[in-house]
Every structure is written in structure tokens, then in C-alpha cells.
Design a protein around this motif. Structure first.
Motif, mmCIF file in Angstrom:
data_model
loop_
_atom_site.group_PDB
_atom_site.id
_atom_site.type_symbol
_atom_site.label_atom_id
_atom_site.label_comp_id
_atom_site.label_asym_id
_atom_site.label_seq_id
_atom_site.Cartn_x
_atom_site.Cartn_y
_atom_site.Cartn_z
ATOM 1 N N VAL A 344 -85.901 64.902 -52.837
ATOM 2 C CA VAL A 344 -85.423 63.651 -52.870
ATOM 3 C C VAL A 344 -85.758 62.751 -53.852
ATOM 4 O O VAL A 344 -86.758 62.750 -54.797
ATOM 5 C CB VAL A 344 -86.255 62.233 -51.934
ATOM 6 C CG1 VAL A 344 -85.371 61.073 -51.721
ATOM 7 C CG2 VAL A 344 -85.415 62.992 -49.979
ATOM 8 N N PHE A 345 -84.342 62.425 -54.433
ATOM 9 C CA PHE A 345 -84.920 61.359 -55.717
ATOM 10 C C PHE A 345 -84.228 60.795 -56.205
ATOM 11 O O PHE A 345 -82.572 59.706 -55.257
ATOM 12 C CB PHE A 345 -83.655 62.571 -57.238
ATOM 13 C CG PHE A 345 -83.658 61.404 -58.192
ATOM 14 C CD1 PHE A 345 -84.645 61.533 -59.184
ATOM 15 C CD2 PHE A 345 -82.582 61.167 -58.498
ATOM 16 C CE1 PHE A 345 -84.717 60.568 -60.093
ATOM 17 C CE2 PHE A 345 -82.148 60.673 -59.816
ATOM 18 C CZ PHE A 345 -83.659 60.159 -60.781
ATOM 19 N N ILE A 346 -84.757 59.002 -56.514
ATOM 20 C CA ILE A 346 -85.324 58.217 -55.682
ATOM 21 C C ILE A 346 -85.407 57.392 -57.395
ATOM 22 O O ILE A 346 -85.730 57.464 -58.266
ATOM 23 C CB ILE A 346 -85.174 57.449 -55.147
ATOM 24 C CG1 ILE A 346 -85.041 57.443 -53.813
ATOM 25 C CG2 ILE A 346 -85.559 55.583 -55.261
ATOM 26 C CD1 ILE A 346 -86.492 57.013 -52.412
ATOM 27 N N GLY A 347 -84.035 57.003 -58.177
ATOM 28 C CA GLY A 347 -83.639 56.346 -59.120
ATOM 29 C C GLY A 347 -82.653 56.456 -59.493
ATOM 30 O O GLY A 347 -81.750 56.118 -58.708
ATOM 31 N N SER A 348 -81.785 55.917 -60.816
ATOM 32 C CA SER A 348 -81.298 56.137 -61.864
ATOM 33 C C SER A 348 -80.423 55.124 -61.889
ATOM 34 O O SER A 348 -80.875 53.506 -61.050
ATOM 35 C CB SER A 348 -79.639 57.169 -61.062
ATOM 36 O OG SER A 348 -79.237 56.076 -60.377
ATOM 37 N N CYS A 349 -79.390 54.446 -62.928
ATOM 38 C CA CYS A 349 -78.935 53.029 -63.211
ATOM 39 C C CYS A 349 -77.977 52.851 -62.080
ATOM 40 O O CYS A 349 -77.470 51.641 -62.067
ATOM 41 C CB CYS A 349 -77.428 53.680 -64.609
ATOM 42 S SG CYS A 349 -76.822 54.609 -64.155
ATOM 43 N N THR A 350 -77.588 54.245 -60.846
ATOM 44 C CA THR A 350 -77.188 53.376 -59.515
ATOM 45 C C THR A 350 -78.097 52.534 -58.818
ATOM 46 O O THR A 350 -77.527 51.529 -58.343
ATOM 47 C CB THR A 350 -76.851 54.548 -59.401
ATOM 48 O OG1 THR A 350 -75.588 55.401 -60.146
ATOM 49 C CG2 THR A 350 -75.627 53.898 -57.832
ATOM 50 N N ASN A 351 -79.344 53.146 -58.796
ATOM 51 C CA ASN A 351 -80.298 52.529 -57.844
ATOM 52 C C ASN A 351 -81.501 53.094 -58.306
ATOM 53 O O ASN A 351 -82.147 53.220 -57.189
ATOM 54 C CB ASN A 351 -80.058 53.235 -56.819
ATOM 55 C CG ASN A 351 -78.176 52.837 -55.375
ATOM 56 O OD1 ASN A 351 -77.411 53.718 -55.386
ATOM 57 N ND2 ASN A 351 -78.331 51.588 -55.097
#
Ligand code: SF4
Lengths: 468, 206
Positions: A344-351
């Protein structure tokens, strides 16, 4: 009475420096964000031609794509990454551009730090050598990604040669069901209009659902405009916009603030303004979205199934689905909720913003990440990380078994060591599920932060609405 | 920038839609600080096996397409990121013209800055060209930008294409955009004067 104009038209008109007879316009650029990947060749071009940066005060730089998200005290291990980040530092010194270095708490993903600093302002034109520059449109700014040659052009002249784009309005009406978020709205829009549906357009998002979103949610929407082919997304500025910006380090202060706000209030589209195209989406019909393929338009509600290429008439589309399913290792007609995941990857300029982290913390508090899953959380900026730690969210995450990391782009595109291994399947809050995007052979399912939390807890693409 | 007037070369057929920029050049190659040297990695995941050997089925690994200078592809070519590394990789491989039913905006713009000509044609003409590129004995086409024509190996009538006059002129003359814009520095200065008066908050004094 003057003719009714859209938000886009007001910004465009007020930035025209010069219009050529052949219909190309020279438009002025108010804000230029720079990162390490798409700028070295631009600075080199300036140097070779003996040119300067015209408006260093309108330019802000940050390394984000290559930076490690683990311990940074020893610098960057990968030599080519290190050289690229050092080249940015050197260029910024030489050309007098402000830089948030790797160890500055303000460092972060370029599209997170612009709004966070108040560098992003309504009514402005904003560019960056990065396609997700569309994010900043959430503030009522005309913001779009450019290539490196154009980065050089903006550095040297503070302008760009552009053809006037067409306008589209997407009205999101009705009530957004519980469990659905901005991410689900934008994925549903892309599913409806397709990855090329917005090509040539600037999209204005409107309607009650958009008005009801927080600034973070609006950024998520505008961020993925490019995934629908639109270079820019726009949302009219309102009281929420002003409240978000007030007091930010680079936002205007005192009398200038008052003057700015009264100007910004004139920006929303006039009653009766017309668009080249109008689209309506009924939010009530949306459910949490999951992508099954290798293009963001390959999207389905979580209660749906992996599509069956046999049911598709168009030969090219059928071939493309077959290829996607083979790459993704999925059988036709499998229920989405039965698909097991590894990461699971949580992050980025989206979220990767504070609101996203709060949602996840609310869902995972006191629970555990599934045994079979490795889950990482990468805050969008050093300040987001700091804020989350102030609120104790990091403790919630760590107790649940998440890996809590330093800010950057990270596994959104895997330029740093955070990558999927071949065949690994990931539920990701990022914006692109292209082949190899998160690491060679890696399989990406795009989801909202809430759905990513559900995936982490259950080890599969679970429906967050059913989470006990 | 190298001017583009006419180009005679082999055209490679790539009948895929939504060829994204990650497919054209994956992220790990974006760490370069140069514009050159990316040709070896063009279409990396489709072109090479895990061990670095060539995938024999991929079009650019086959004769005569190894020396292709023209690429014919499906809808929405170049979607995804803004990376100019995508046109740089095409150029470094030797491709100076891409023909497709549609392109993503940023990629399309980036092509012109690098002397690459992107040509948009209706799907039926793409299908015809794709077939000729696949089946002709010698799939060599001539792109004539002056006449806006594609001359075909089969002797069928040339195909006409459209291009906006500004982009065409820049390609034909190999013009440097920045140099041209700087000639309009006075207009830029005037604009800044007005904006500084009306919206002084946009100017952060050091
Ligand atoms: S987080 Fe991902 S999409 Fe956003 S700027 Fe970084 S690499 Fe690009």
C-alpha cells in the motif's frame, strides 16, 4: 453590459502580453515552480546563451522526485540522483532562485509546497515542468505542466507562447455518498470522459459537490485533470480558498491581502458565460473507485468486476484491455473485492496532504495492517509530516504497522529506492497506473486514501464502507 | 534546433493506443542532466527482456524498422508526464516524425521544441499508412513539410496533413523560441509595469 466571461477567460485575458496574427499568444507567467528532474537542461540552456532568470522572485525550486524518504543524514546513495539534486542546488545559487533544500522542513512535493507556502494564488498563471501542475487550479489559478524547453523559455522571458485552449465545464451535482471522496469523483470523471476526453481543454469543475469539498479535496480533483488529458483544471476561488491562504508565508499581508481578496472575488465565471463543452456527473451514482488496468480510465466501482475483453466490440480497445489484464495479472470477471494486494502506498501530490492523513488515521486507529501487506505513508511535505506528528497521527500509523517516512514523490514514480518489485500488486493513492510506473513490472491500483487504508487492513481491494 | 523541411525514411508501425510517456522512457532514465543518450532506452520495457536482450517481436528490433525515422501510432500518443525526455529519446533513436490520430498536449508541444514533427491524421488514413508500413517491400515514406504531404512507398496518392502556420514556420526555419520572444522584451516590460501597479502582491521584493 460587458460579455459574460468564464474564470479561464478572465485569467487568460489579463495575462495576454501580445497576440500574434497567427493566433499564438504570448502570455505572462506569474509563478514558476522548479524541480530537479526537468530543469537541469533548461538552466544549461540559459548558461550557454548567457541569459539570466528574469523573475527570480516569481520562481521557487525544490527537489522532490529523487529524494530518499528514509534517513537523509547520509545524503543520497544513488549517484545519478545525487548529481541531479546537487545540480539543482548549484543552478539555484548561480541564478538567484529560492530553493527549499532536501533538509529544509519546507521541502516536499512541488505541488504540495506551492499552496502550503501561499506561493500559489488565485487569478495567477502558474507553470512547472511537471504535468500535475494542474493541481494549483484548485485555487482558481491557470496552472499547467510544461516541458523543459518551455521551462527555459519561462526562466528567460517569464512568458510562454500558447494557443488558446478550449473550455469545458464539468458539473458535479447531487450528493456524494458516504465513503466516497474527491478521489472517487475524479476517477469517475476520467472513467466517463476517458484519458483523452479533456485534450485541448481547460476544465472548470463546478457544482455543489465541488463547492462542498475542502481545498485539499479540490486539489485532488484538479491534480488529476491531466489524467483526463486536460492540461489545466480550475475551481472558482471562494471563502474556503481565502481562508486556506490567509497567513501563509508567501501570501499577501495587511492592506495587500484586502486588495487581493477583493480582486479574487471578481474571478468566478459570470452568470451566462458559455463553454465549448459541458459535462454533468451525478455524484449520487458514484461508489468508491478502483482502477483495474494500466490507464487511469480503466476504472470501476469497488463492487464491480474486472472487465471481460470478450464483451468489447472495438478491436483496438479489446487488444488494449487484454494487454492490461495480462500485465496486471488479472482474470476477466474477477470481483474487485477479491483481488489481494502486497503493498500500500499512501502519498503523492494527489493525496499526500494533512487531510488525507487524518482520514486514514481515523480508519486505522487501534487496528493492524494485514500480515501479508507492507504499507508505507509518505507525507507530501516536511510541514505536512510535522503537522501530522503534532497531532499524533504518526503514532497511530506506526502502532497499526505502517512505515512512516520523509516527504517526497517516492513510490508515485519510483525514481528513488521506493519501488515495487516485478509482479507486486499495490493499492496506491497516487495518480498513474501506467506499466512500470511504480517500479518495473509493478501493478498499481489507484484508490482514495480511505480505500488504501481499507486495503492495508484487509490485504485486498476492500470496500471501505464495509470496514467494521 | 535542426530545421525540418523534408524527411525520407523508414516508418515503423506501432498500432497501440495511449502510449504513455512512461512507456516511451521510464522514470529511471530521467536522472540525466543531458538531453542526449536516451535513444538506447526508448520504449525500454517493450523493447528489451529482463536480461537486457532484445525482444524479437518488438517492431524497432526488426529490419528494416531498426532504422526507422518515422513512427505511426494509435490514439492519444504521449499521454502522461511532461517529461521532454520522451521526445529526446525518440530523437536520439533517430525518429523525427510521429504520425497518430491524436496526441497528448504537452508531448505535442515538446516535439516542436526539438525539431520533431507530430502529424495528426484521421483514423482511416492512419490505418492505411499503418498497413503500408507493415506490408510494403520497402516502407520508406517522404514527409514534405513545405507541401504538407506524406509521399507513400506504394505509389498511392500522397496524404495531405494540416499544421498551424506558427509551428510549421518554426520547424521549417529551425527557429529558437526564446530568441524570438526576447525581441518582444519591451511588451513584456510594459505588461509587468501594469501588473505591478494593479496587483503589487505578485511581486515579492527580495
Ligand atoms: S508525487 Fe508523483 S505525480 Fe506528483 S509530482 Fe511527484 S512524481 Fe509527479
Amino acid at each position: 453590459m460587458a460579455t459574460a466571461r468564464t474564470l479561464f477567460e478572465k485569467i487568460w485575458d489579463s495575462h495576454l502580453v501580445d497576440q500574434q496574427p497567427d493566433a499564438t499568444a504570448l502570455i505572462y507567467i506569474d509563478r514558476h515552480l522548479v524541480h530537479e528532474v526537468t530543469s537541469p537542461q533548461a538552466f544549461e540552456g540559459l548558461r550557454n546563451a548567457g541569459r539570466k532568470v528574469r523573475r527570480p522572485d516569481a520562481t521557487l525550486a525544490v527537489p522532490d522526485h529523487n529524494v530518499p524518504t528514509s534517513d537523509r543524514s547520509k545524503g543520497i546513495a544513488d549517484e545519478t540522483s545525487r548529481i541531479q539534486v546537487e545540480t539543482l542546488e548549484k543552478n539555484c545559487r548561480e541564478f538567484g532562485v529560492q530553493l527549499f533544500g532536501m533538509n529544509d522542513v519546507r521541502q516536499g512535493i512541488v505541488h504540495v509546497i506551492g499552496p502550503e507556502q501561499g506561493f500559489t494564488l488565485p487569478g495567477t498563471t502558474i507553470v512547472c515542468g511537471d504535468s500535475h501542475t494542474s493541481t494549483h487550479g484548485a485555487f482558481g489559478a491557470l496552472a499547467f505542466g510544461i516541458g523543459t524547453s518551455e521551462v527555459e523559455h519561462v526562466l528567460a522571458t517569464q512568458t510562454l507562447l500558447q494557443k488558446r485552449p478550449k473550455t469545458m465545464r464539468i458539473n458535479v451535482v447531487g450528493d456524494l455518498p458516504v465513503g466516497c471522496t474527491a478521489k472517487d469523483v475524479i476517477l469517475a470523471i476520467i472513467g466517463q470522459i476517458g484519458t483523452a476526453g479533456g485534450t485541448g481543454y481547460v476544465v472548470e469543475y463546478a457544482g455543489d459537490v465541488i463547492r462542498g469539498l475542502s481545498m485539499e479535496g479540490r486539489m485532488t480533483i484538479c491534480n488529476m485533470s491531466i489524467e483526463a488529458g486536460a492540461r489545466a483544471g480550475l475551481i472558482a476561488p471562494d471563502e474556503k480558498t481565502f481562508a486556506y491562504l490567509k497567513g501563509r508565508p508567501m501570501a499577501p499581508k495587511g492592506a495587500a491581502w484586502e486588495a487581493a481578496v477583493s480582486y479574487w472575488k471578481t474571478l468566478p465565471s459570470d452568470e451566462g458565460a458559455t463553454y465549448d463543452k459541458e459535462v454533468v456527473l451525478d455524484a449520487a451514482e458514484i461508489e468508491p473507485q478502483v482502477t483495474w488496468g494500466t490507464s487511469p480510465q480503466d476504472v470501476v466501482g469497488v463492487t464491480g468486476r474486472v472487465p471481460d475483453p470478450k464483451a468489447v466490440k472495438d478491436a483496438e480497445r479489446r487488444a488494449s484491455i487484454e494487454r492490461s489484464l495480462q500485465y496486471m495479472g488479472l482474470e476477466p470477471n474477477t470481483p474487485i473485492e477479491e483481488v489481494r494486494i502486497d503493498k500500500v502506498f499512501i502519498g503523492s501530490c494527489t493525496n499526500g496532504r494533512i487531510e488525507d492523513l487524518r482520514v486514514i488515521a481515523g480508519l486505522v486507529k487501534g487496528k493492524k495492517v494485514a500480515q501479508s501487506v507492507e504499507a508505507m505513508i509518505v507525507p507530501g511535505s516536511g510541514l505536512v509530516k510535522h503537522q501530522a506528528e503534532e497531532e499524533g497521527l504518526d503514532v497511530v500509523f506506526k502502532e497499526a504497522g505502517f512505515d512512516w517516512r520523509e516527504a517526497g514523490c517516492s513510490m508515485c514514480l519510483g525514481m528513488n529506492p521506493d519501488q515495487l518489485k516485478p509482479g507486486e500488486r499495490c493499492a496506491s493513492t497516487s495518480n498513474r497506473n501506467f506499466e512500470g510506473r511504480q517500479g518495473k513490472g509493478g501493478r498499481t491500483h489507484l484508490v482514495s486514501p480511505a480505500m488504501a487504508a481499507a486495503a492495508a487492513l484487509t490485504g485486498r481491494l476492500a470496500d471501505v464502507r464495509k470496514l467494521a | 534546433m535542426q530545421a525540418f523541411t523534408t524527411l525520407t525514411g523508414v516508418a515503423a508501425p506501432l498500432p497501440m493506443i495511449n502510449v504513455d510517456t512512461d512507456k516511451i522512457i521510464p522514470a529511471k532514465w530521467l536522472k540525466t542532466i543531458k538531453r542526449t543518450g536516451l535513444g538506447v532506452a526508448l520504449f525500454e520495457s517493450m523493447r528489451y527482456n529482463e536480461d537486457g536482450s532484445e525482444k524479437p517481436d518488438f517492431v524497432l528490433n526488426k529490419e528494416p524498422y531498426r532504422n526507422a525515422e518515422i513512427l505511426i501510432a494509435g490514439d492519444n500518443f504521449g499521454c502522461g508526464s511532461s517529461r521532454e525526455h520522451a521526445p529526446w529519446a525518440l530523437l536520439d533513436f533517430g525518429i523525427r516524425c510521429v504520425i497518430a490520430p491524436s496526441f497528448a498536449d504537452i508531448f505535442y508541444n515538446n516535439c516542436f521544441k526539438n525539431g520533431i514533427l507530430p502529424i495528426v491524421l484521421p483514423q482511416d488514413e492512419i490505418d492505411a499508412l499503418m498497413r503500408e508500413a507493415e506490408q510494403a517491400q520497402n516502407p520508406t515514406f517522404t514527409i514534405d513539410l513545405e507541401k504538407k504531404e506524406i509521399v507513400r512507398p506504394t505509389g498511392n496518392a500522397p496524404i495531405h496533413f494540416e499544421l498551424d502556420p506558427h509551428s510549421r514556420k518554426c520547424l521549417l526555419e529551425g527557429l529558437d523560441d526564446i530568441g524570438q520572444t526576447l525581441e518582444r522584451a519591451a511588451a513584456i516590460g510594459t505588461f509587468e509595469g501594469g501588473q505591478r501597479r494593479d496587483q503589487p502582491w505578485l511581486y515579492r521584493e527580495a
